[in-house]
Design a protein around this motif. Structure first.
Motif, PDB file in Angstrom:
ATOM      1  N   GLN A 581     -25.278  -5.095  25.457  1.00 11.93           N
ATOM      2  CA  GLN A 581     -26.091  -4.862  24.259  1.00 11.93           C
ATOM      3  C   GLN A 581     -27.334  -5.748  24.257  1.00 11.93           C
ATOM      4  N   TYR A 582     -27.147  -7.023  24.567  1.00 12.26           N
ATOM      5  CA  TYR A 582     -28.275  -7.948  24.523  1.00 12.26           C
ATOM      6  C   TYR A 582     -29.211  -7.756  25.719  1.00 12.26           C
ATOM      7  N   ASP A 583     -28.681  -7.334  26.852  1.00  7.53           N
ATOM      8  CA  ASP A 583     -29.548  -7.011  27.992  1.00  7.53           C
ATOM      9  C   ASP A 583     -30.584  -5.956  27.611  1.00  7.53           C
ATOM     10  N   ALA A 584     -30.218  -5.082  26.694  1.00 12.52           N
ATOM     11  CA  ALA A 584     -31.101  -3.975  26.313  1.00 12.52           C
ATOM     12  C   ALA A 584     -32.199  -4.405  25.340  1.00 12.52           C
ATOM     13  N   PHE A 585     -32.074  -5.571  24.711  1.00 12.35           N
ATOM     14  CA  PHE A 585     -33.094  -6.029  23.766  1.00 12.35           C
ATOM     15  C   PHE A 585     -34.326  -6.515  24.530  1.00 12.35           C
ATOM     16  N   SER A 586     -35.487  -6.048  24.123  1.00 10.88           N
ATOM     17  CA  SER A 586     -36.731  -6.404  24.812  1.00 10.88           C
ATOM     18  C   SER A 586     -37.814  -6.746  23.796  1.00 10.88           C
ATOM     19  N   PRO A 587     -38.083  -8.035  23.573  1.00 13.43           N
ATOM     20  CA  PRO A 587     -39.081  -8.421  22.575  1.00 13.43           C
ATOM     21  C   PRO A 587     -40.521  -8.331  23.083  1.00 13.43           C
ATOM     22  N   LEU A 588     -40.698  -8.313  24.406  1.00 12.15           N
ATOM     23  CA  LEU A 588     -42.017  -8.212  25.019  1.00 12.15           C
ATOM     24  C   LEU A 588     -41.961  -7.184  26.138  1.00 12.15           C
ATOM     25  N   ASP A 589     -43.112  -6.630  26.498  1.00 14.87           N
ATOM     26  CA  ASP A 589     -43.157  -5.667  27.594  1.00 14.87           C
ATOM     27  C   ASP A 589     -42.558  -6.279  28.853  1.00 14.87           C
TER      28      ASP A 589
END
Length: 707
Positions: A581-589
């Motif tokens: 789940q956290y691997d999928a979080f992307s705060p920046l390009d």
């Protein structure tokens, strides 16, 4: 003391000081959902009680144009984020910083009164704290002294004539805590928690992580460029001409790159079993002859040690080779660099500015904090418990400690119930888990026994001399623990710290006084707010004992596998869901959260919040029974619980700092610490009436469930 920063609630930035807001309004319950561009479904409490004005949450901070079930991070604090940009002197900004500002105001008053007191008894904590701060604030004296206070140590390095003296000189670097080559410490033995052990661990780098030496993207190349400039310019300030400064900078980079290549990654370092490699001193000397361990240990007052725990054996293979193959002059240059780098902020302004220019590129900070803030942080880091006693006398009430202990007791009871009712864990593992929970020690506020600083001399003569004297004193104090009983009164944080931690070998959770104040802990707020705030912290730290790392330690703090193979496999499978789940979080390009690096903190957030929610429900049932529960500011207790959790994790952060955090910090960015756990919690869905298809609602098959 062993570094358990990976088990802290949040990183400490700039100082060990470093969440705020309270206003009230009265809104109808249906206002908890957005009305702009949506067809929101209002949450409906089972029984509506009286609508009261609340304390502890600022309703003006909510962004009601966003549905809570679509983006709870933005909903809970979007207006706050818009109105609180990162100040020029910071790399990130959140409620923790605002609380830090309030705390710093009191601490500054304490320091300035101490510094202005000419009658403080010689040798007292008041004298030492006042003189340390005064020496650090005396920039005229610092400029006049130049490098003179550091000259004896620079001369010691320059005087090294051959490799035979290298172990003694390296030992001196350990005493001075310059960070050169590797770390050496006296810690609780991870597998025999009733005794201390000597530990050796990788280190010796200037850049924040090994990967900065190898990554080829543009951002990393820019940071490496700033690092090289920092090296060259500092050597220039030390008196090297341009060509020599360039040569010396290249030598340091070459040695550090060799160490970085041999170092384990931060994910690899999360395996405590892999970091436990006990050798006799004789065996370690045979494998690493160039370290000269017997002489090094003797200089560190550890000659009676018969064994050492080598954290990363392959790294020390490389250190051993570096000691033999690198030119002696370059090894001396490397040590000179780390000595000066470690005290750069205590030297004249030119050195301070060079260090800050490097930090600007690394973290994006626009300007330095004011001098008094830097000296306050240094005093806290150096004389933390002497300073802390003065702080506690003014800032911490027995009532706060009593209430905090009651909350911990309720959360502990909730954790026990979750263990007992767990559906996938065997009875044998449950029994061990309950044994560990019952053995958990809780420390609140400040130490029962304070550090004794009587053997440490602090004067107003020189800030650098005070800093180095305190480092040697601290190291020698740690060395004296070896062979003695475990000091269970010891704290790893100072009383004014706004943070908390779990220590696996001691099986303890620790909450300094700095944390036990609004908005984390407010005696005037309703239970839901306190349980969502400081309760969330308590649950987080408590469940660290059962995360992917903490679960490997037993009730006595020993690194021992107490899980059945089937239970361990099931835990790993369930934890892997959180990792994905956290691997999928992307705060920046092109930048994603590292689910493996942040696993422990994410599990503690999720498990802790689940446990604390259960504790709150029991508290509410005891208080109200089946009677209607009051709506504060129009929100149910359950809604206020989640709002409190979220509002204390608001954060604006510079892109540079965010990239560094994702690469090096075991904590996920604030927005994902907010929404990540909630996206797995049916309790959150129920509180806000979330429906399938909304962004915060995971499909049942995609949700994680551990406790």
């Amino acid at each position: 003391m062993k570094n358990y920063n990976h088990l802290l609630l949040a990183g400490i930035a700039g100082a060990s000081l470093a969440l705020a807001g309270c206003a009230t309004s009265t809104k109808a319950p249906q206002d908890t959902t957005a009305s702009v561009g949506s067809t929101a479904v209002a949450p409906a409490p089972a029984k509506e009680g009286p609508v009261l004005k609340g304390v502890g949450l600022d309703m003006a901070d909510l962004d009601r144009s966003v549905l809570p079930c679509d983006d709870f991070f933005q909903y809970s604090g979007g207006n706050w984020l818009k109105n609180n940009p990162v100040p020029a002197y910071a790399s990130s900004w959140g409620p923790r910083n605002l609380l830090g500002d309030r705390t710093q105001a009191l601490l500054r008053q304490i320091l300035e009164e101490a510094a202005a007191n000419p009658n403080a008894p010689q040798g007292s904590n008041l004298q030492k704290v006042g003189d340390f701060y005064a020496a650090g604030m005396d920039t005229v004296a610092i400029e006049k002294a130049g490098l003179a206070p550091l000259r004896p140590e620079l001369n010691r390095i320059a005087a090294l004539k051959d490799r035979n003296g290298l172990p003694n000189l390296v030992a001196r670097q350990k005493l001075l805590q310059t960070g050169a080559f590797f770390r050496a410490s006296v810690d609780v033995d991870d597998k025999i928690s009733t005794q201390y052990a000597v530990g050796l661990a990788q280190g010796g780098l200037t850049l924040p992580d090994r990967d900065y030496y190898f990554k080829q993207d543009g951002r990393t190349e820019t940071i490496r460029g700033a690092y090289r400039t920092y090296l060259r310019n500092m050597f220039g300030l030390l008196g090297d001409d341009a060509a020599t400064a360039q040569k010396n900078a290249a030598a340091v980079e070459r040695i550090e790159t060799r160490l970085a290549k041999a170092a384990r990654t931060r994910v690899e370092l999360r395996d405590p079993q892999a970091n436990y490699n006990k050798l006799t001193v004789a065996a370690a000397q045979k494998r690493y002859p160039n370290l000269g361990l017997p002489r090094l240990l003797a200089d560190l007052q550890l000659s009676k040690a018969q064994e050492v725990i080598v954290g990363q054996p392959a790294f020390f293979d490389e250190v051993n080779t570096v000691f033999k193959t690198e030119p002696l002059a370059d090894l001396k240059t490397y040590m000179r660099w780390h000595l000066v780098r470690s005290v750069a902020t205590a030297l004249p302004k030119a050195y301070v500015d060079e260090a800050f220019r490097y930090q600007q590129v690394l973290a994006g900070t626009k300007q330095q904090p004011t001098r008094w803030k830097r000296m306050l942080a240094s005093t806290d880091a150096t004389l933390g418990e002497a300073f802390g006693q003065l702080y506690v006398d003014k800032a911490f009430s027995p009532a706060a400690k009593k209430k905090a202990l009651e909350m911990v007791g309720n959360i502990k009871a909730s954790m026990a119930e979750h263990i007992q009712t767990n559906t996938w864990m065997s009875d044998a593992t449950k029994a061990e888990a309950l044994k560990k929970l019952n053995a958990l020690r809780v420390k609140i506020g400040y130490p029962d026994v304070w550090k004794d600083y009587s053997a440490l001399t602090i004067t107003r003569e020189s800030y650098v001399k005070n800093l180095l004297a305190a480092r040697v004193w601290e190291y020698q104090k740690e060395a004296r623990k070896y062979g003695g009983p475990i000091d269970r009164n010891e704290w790893g944080m100072t009383p004014s710290t706004i943070n908390a931690y779990y220590n696996p070998p001691m099986n303890e959770i620790v909450f300094p006084a700095g944390y036990l104040q609004p908005p984390f802990f407010d005696p005037n707020a309703d239970d839901a707010v306190n349980y969502g705030a400081i309760g969330g912290v308590m649950g987080h730290e408590m469940t660290h004992g059962f995360d992917d790392q903490g679960r490997q330690y037993d009730a006595d703090g020993n690194l021992r596998d107490w899980w059945t193979p089937a239970d361990a496999a099931e835990f790993t499978k369930r934890a892997a869901v959180v990792g994905r789940q956290y691997d999928a979080f992307s705060p920046l390009d092109s930048v994603h959260v590292n689910g493996k690096l942040t696993m422990g903190e994410n599990l503690a957030d999720f498990a802790g919040l689940t446990i604390v929610y259960g504790a709150l429900e029991k508290q509410l049932q005891q208080k109200y029974g089946n009677n209607p529960r009051p709506l504060y500011d129009g929100f149910t207790p359950e809604q206020r619980f989640f709002l409190s959790w979220a509002q204390l994790r608001r954060q604006n952060i510079r892109p540079e700092a965010l990239r560094q955090q994702i690469l090096t910090d075991p904590h996920s960015p604030g927005q994902y610490r907010t929404i990540g756990p909630l996206m797995n919690m049916p309790q959150f869905y129920d509180a806000f009436g979330c429906k399938e298809g909304q962004k915060m609602v995971r499909a049942t098959t995609d949700r994680a469930k551990i406790w």
